[in-house]
Design a protein around this motif. Structure first.
Motif, short mmCIF file in Angstrom:
data_model
loop_
_atom_site.label_atom_id
_atom_site.label_comp_id
_atom_site.label_asym_id
_atom_site.label_seq_id
_atom_site.Cartn_x
_atom_site.Cartn_y
_atom_site.Cartn_z
N PHE A 177 6.62 -5.44 6.88
CA PHE A 177 6.60 -4.38 5.87
C PHE A 177 6.75 -4.98 4.47
O PHE A 177 5.98 -4.66 3.55
N ILE A 178 7.75 -5.84 4.32
CA ILE A 178 8.02 -6.42 2.99
C ILE A 178 6.85 -7.28 2.51
O ILE A 178 6.42 -7.20 1.36
N ASN A 179 6.32 -8.12 3.42
CA ASN A 179 5.23 -9.02 2.99
C ASN A 179 3.92 -8.28 2.75
O ASN A 179 3.14 -8.68 1.89
N SER A 180 3.68 -7.20 3.50
CA SER A 180 2.48 -6.40 3.23
C SER A 180 2.60 -5.75 1.85
O SER A 180 1.63 -5.69 1.09
N LYS B 126 -2.10 4.41 -15.48
CA LYS B 126 -2.68 4.86 -16.73
C LYS B 126 -3.71 5.92 -16.41
O LYS B 126 -4.33 5.87 -15.34
N TYR B 127 -3.91 6.86 -17.31
CA TYR B 127 -4.72 8.04 -17.01
C TYR B 127 -6.14 7.67 -16.57
O TYR B 127 -6.68 8.28 -15.65
N ASN B 128 -6.74 6.67 -17.21
CA ASN B 128 -8.15 6.38 -16.92
C ASN B 128 -8.36 5.16 -16.04
O ASN B 128 -9.47 4.63 -15.97
N GLU B 129 -7.33 4.67 -15.39
CA GLU B 129 -7.55 3.51 -14.53
C GLU B 129 -7.66 3.94 -13.07
O GLU B 129 -7.24 5.04 -12.69
N ILE B 130 -8.22 3.05 -12.27
CA ILE B 130 -8.47 3.34 -10.86
C ILE B 130 -7.13 3.52 -10.12
O ILE B 130 -6.20 2.75 -10.30
N ASP B 131 -7.08 4.55 -9.30
CA ASP B 131 -5.91 4.79 -8.46
C ASP B 131 -6.11 4.03 -7.13
O ASP B 131 -7.04 4.34 -6.37
N PRO B 132 -5.26 3.04 -6.85
CA PRO B 132 -5.50 2.21 -5.64
C PRO B 132 -4.91 2.82 -4.35
O PRO B 132 -4.88 2.16 -3.33
N THR B 133 -4.42 4.06 -4.41
CA THR B 133 -3.71 4.61 -3.25
C THR B 133 -4.59 4.62 -1.99
O THR B 133 -4.13 4.25 -0.90
N ILE B 134 -5.84 5.06 -2.12
CA ILE B 134 -6.71 5.15 -0.93
C ILE B 134 -6.94 3.76 -0.33
O ILE B 134 -6.89 3.58 0.90
N PHE B 135 -7.17 2.76 -1.18
CA PHE B 135 -7.38 1.40 -0.66
C PHE B 135 -6.12 0.93 0.06
O PHE B 135 -6.19 0.28 1.11
N MET B 136 -4.97 1.27 -0.53
CA MET B 136 -3.71 0.84 0.08
C MET B 136 -3.51 1.53 1.43
O MET B 136 -2.94 0.95 2.36
N ALA B 137 -3.97 2.77 1.54
CA ALA B 137 -3.81 3.51 2.80
C ALA B 137 -4.56 2.83 3.94
O ALA B 137 -4.16 2.93 5.10
N PHE B 138 -5.65 2.13 3.61
CA PHE B 138 -6.39 1.41 4.65
C PHE B 138 -5.82 0.00 4.88
O PHE B 138 -5.68 -0.45 6.00
N VAL B 139 -5.53 -0.70 3.78
CA VAL B 139 -5.21 -2.12 3.88
C VAL B 139 -3.76 -2.38 4.28
O VAL B 139 -3.48 -3.31 5.04
N PHE B 140 -2.83 -1.56 3.77
CA PHE B 140 -1.41 -1.82 4.07
C PHE B 140 -1.12 -1.83 5.58
O PHE B 140 -0.51 -2.77 6.09
N PRO B 141 -1.55 -0.80 6.34
CA PRO B 141 -1.28 -0.84 7.78
C PRO B 141 -1.96 -2.02 8.47
O PRO B 141 -1.42 -2.58 9.42
N PHE B 142 -3.16 -2.40 7.95
CA PHE B 142 -3.85 -3.55 8.54
C PHE B 142 -3.04 -4.83 8.33
O PHE B 142 -2.88 -5.63 9.27
N PHE B 143 -2.53 -5.02 7.12
CA PHE B 143 -1.71 -6.21 6.86
C PHE B 143 -0.46 -6.20 7.73
O PHE B 143 -0.04 -7.23 8.26
N PHE B 144 0.16 -5.03 7.86
CA PHE B 144 1.35 -4.93 8.71
C PHE B 144 1.00 -5.34 10.14
O PHE B 144 1.71 -6.14 10.77
N GLY B 145 -0.11 -4.80 10.64
CA GLY B 145 -0.53 -5.14 12.00
C GLY B 145 -0.85 -6.62 12.14
O GLY B 145 -0.53 -7.24 13.16
N PHE B 146 -1.45 -7.21 11.10
CA PHE B 146 -1.78 -8.63 11.11
C PHE B 146 -0.50 -9.45 11.20
O PHE B 146 -0.41 -10.44 11.93
N CYS B 147 0.51 -9.08 10.42
CA CYS B 147 1.78 -9.82 10.43
C CYS B 147 2.46 -9.72 11.79
O CYS B 147 3.09 -10.67 12.25
N LEU B 148 2.36 -8.56 12.43
CA LEU B 148 3.06 -8.36 13.70
C LEU B 148 2.22 -8.85 14.87
O LEU B 148 2.69 -9.62 15.71
#
Length: 655
Positions: free
Chosen positions: A618-621, A370-392
């Motif tokens: 990848f899927i679980n992250s 939505k136009y005025n809601e927070i874009d979570p892309t930056i947070f995902m750029a930090f957290v997604f690889p961390f979760f992947f690394g945690f799973c592996l």
């Protein structure tokens, strides 16, 4: 940065004679989205008094036709010119794909482009048309000859000239096969029809099958054909066959070889033509695609007798540049107006730093923002690889994944943006898997302590996954609590910003208060924590009713869902350790063969484990973001920014 790009609606009015130039300039800039105002003009009486809907240019149909013809020729030449590649060539192209050197082309009007396209296509077709027709003839003949060969081989045990079986004024011949079980019954039924027939049978391709030739008077043909259909008789087409089976088999094989040689000669010539014209056709196809889009976009405009009006969405930071481009292309004969838009109408364009751009795909796959809601892309750029690394949590596997990402980035990433972005994501994920593996004692399972009898110096004993899995679980749940709470804060912010205070209190803030109460209870006891917990329960019931209490179990389940990080971590390490154990056992317990078998088990075992565990990570992250994190705040919209942009992969405009 944490919101989608701020947008403005740009209204442009220009003289009809400059409209083409304005459209071409906007198309090359590629930073606007053209809005379709034709429907609004038709439905709004006030607008209809001033404007009438514009139409696509009269060139559109001709350009579309030439584009289809160009695509058809490229597909035809590409299909016949394709050569089978070996594994080595395939891998080489994957790692280092050929890159098309863009050609400089002059900006030309539609008429000039149509003339150029007709000239090029005429020259190419003059060379390919005859060969294409000949190929089709050969393919058709090949099919007929193969069919004759197939029938002749099935009837090869009959010493008969098929010319004698062709229908005549009095005689008809039928050939086919039937199951051996049905043959006696068939003979009985045929005998009931007439005795004026000859039935000759031979063994088919197997013992359960009989091949028949039936010759009878033509007057009995329909009755016999009816019986054959009921008896599941498979009829062979023999009307085109001439000569005995052995002669047909011999002549058919000879003709097939000739056809193959003739085809190969034609294909060789077509490959030469493809090599000569492919680049030119790719350039032409791209020019026609761009021209078609430009001509079609006029149907989105409104017009008067001498002017054209269009509306475009433009990012605020690009607005001044776009207005300057419009004024330059119309030589100042234009009126522009920049408006503050209605948030519900704005197409959403994500606007993130370069390092986070690859993760925009994940957000857009979930839903447009939505136009005025927070874009979570930056947070995902930090957290997604961390979760992947945690799973592996395996440094060796992390290195392999990072290398795969590097190959994608430096290889197919040169010609494919998706592969480039995916390569960057894989490298980030691999780095985190390496870091967490080094501190949690995961390097190809227990490779170092088992085979080299040493312990990695980077291992932190408290989080050694093989010794203290309970601490890994605590870490996973802690990460989950932080992740969920951050989502709740984002959700509360979105609701408060949009004026939905009740939703913010009942859906997000209440859980933060409940967690605060539990922490105070654990730190200070009942007197400190109880009032806050009671307040949280009261809010839960007030804003969500009694059913709100049931949400507690759902919230608890969401937090426990992060325990999957531990499960996948131990799964990776456990299977890797099993592969290492099997490798050691095969080497020590199987004489001679074990020396060869052990490396095979080690290599293929770890390749398989890394592939499955990386896919699972990848899927679980992604799931932890989509289901647990986004559910706390993501509202989602419906409009995604679609730039009016000339996609140039093979050409560049000569300035």
């Amino acid at each position: 940065m944490f919101l989608p790009a701020r947008m403005r609606k740009l209204k442009i009015i220009t003289l009809d004679q400059y409209s083409d130039s304005v459209v071409r300039s906007l198309h090359e800039e590629g930073v606007t989205q053209i809005d379709d105002i034709s429907e609004r003009i038709q439905q709004d009486a006030e607008w209809r008094q001033i404007l009438k809907p514009s139409r696509a240019t009269p060139y559109t149909g001709r350009v579309s036709s030439l584009l289809m013809k160009t695509t058809g020729i490229l597909d035809f030449l590409g299909s016949v010119a394709a050569e089978e590649k070996g594994l080595r060539d395939t891998i080489r192209e994957f790692i280092n794909p050929p890159i098309f050197e863009k050609r400089e082309v002059e900006e030309m009007d539609t008429e000039s482009l149509i003339k150029r396209a007709e000239e090029i296509l005429g020259r190419v077709e003059s060379e390919t048309r005859v060969m294409e027709e000949k190929l089709n003839e050969l393919d058709s003949e090949k099919s007929t000859v193969e069919s004759s060969l197939s029938v002749a081989e099935k009837l090869k045990d009959f010493d008969i000239d098929f010319s004698d079986l062709h229908d005549s004024e009095y005689i008809t011949g039928i050939a086919g096969r039937i199951t051996a079980e049905n043959l006696p019954e068939l003979r009985e039924k045929l005998a009931e029809i007439t005795e004026e027939l000859i039935v000759s049978d031979k063994e088919g391709e197997n013992r359960d099958e009989r091949v028949l030739i039936i010759v009878t008077l033509k007057k009995h043909a329909d009755s016999i054909a009816s019986v054959l259909r009921r008896m599941e008789f498979e009829r062979f087409e023999i009307s085109e066959l001439r000569g005995r089976p052995s002669e047909i088999i011999s002549s058919s094989k000879t003709r097939l070889e000739e056809i193959s040689r003739e085809r190969q000669e034609i294909i060789s010539k077509l490959r030469d033509i493809n090599a000569e014209w492919e680049d030119e056709l790719l350039v032409l196809k791209e020019q026609l695609e761009i021209e078609k889009e430009r001509n079609e976009v006029f149907s989105h405009f409104g017009e008067t007798r001498k002017t054209v009006m269009l509306e475009a969405w433009v990012p605020l930071k690009e607005a001044d540049r776009v207005i300057a481009v419009v004024e330059e292309s119309s030589k100042g004969h234009c009126v522009t107006d920049l408006e503050e838009p209605d948030p519900e109408e704005v197409p959403v364009l994500l606007d993130n730093p370069r390092f986070a751009k690859p993760y925009e795909t994940f957000v857009e796959m979930y839903s447009p923002l939505k136009y005025n809601e927070i874009d979570p892309t930056i947070f995902m750029a930090f957290v997604f690889p961390f979760f992947f690394g945690f799973c592996l949590t395996d440094a060796g596997y992390g290195i392999i994944d990072a290398l795969i990402g590097l190959i994608l980035y430096r290889g197919l990433g040169k010609v494919n943006n998706f592969m480039r972005n995916f390569g960057i994501i894989m490298m980030s994920c691999g780095v985190w898997a390496f870091i967490l593996g080094m501190v949690a004692n995961g390097f190809i399972g227990d490779f170092f302590p088992r085979f080299l009898n040493i312990t990695l110096p980077t291992v932190i004993p408290a989080i050694d996954a093989f010794v203290n899995p309970q601490n890994i679980l605590i870490m996973a749940l802690t990460v989950g609590v932080l992740h969920i709470n951050f989502g709740l804060i984002l959700g509360a912010r979105n609701n408060i910003r949009l004026g939905n205070m009740r939703d913010a209190l009942g859906s997000q803030i209440v859980w933060l208060i409940l967690e605060l109460g539990i922490i105070l209870y654990l730190l200070g006891g009942m007197i400190v924590g109880a009032p806050v917990i009671v307040l949280a329960f009261a809010m839960l019931i007030y804003y969500n009713g009694l059913f709100g209490l049931m949400d507690i179990s759902g919230f608890l389940g969401t937090l426990l869902s992060y325990a999957r990080l531990l499960a996948l971590c131990l799964s990776t390490g456990g299977i890797a350790m099993t592969v290492n154990i099997l490798t050691g056992l095969s080497y020590e317990m199987i004489p001679v063969i074990g020396v060869v078998l052990a490396p095979i088990i080690f290599v293929f075992g770890h390749i398989a484990n890394n592939a499955f565990q990386s896919l699972g990570a990848f899927i679980n992250s992604l799931r932890l973001h989509y289901v647990e994190f986004f559910a706390q705040f993501y509202m989602g919209g419906k409009n995604k920014f679609n730039a009016f942009r000339a996609e140039r992969n093979f050409t560049k405009i000569r300035r």
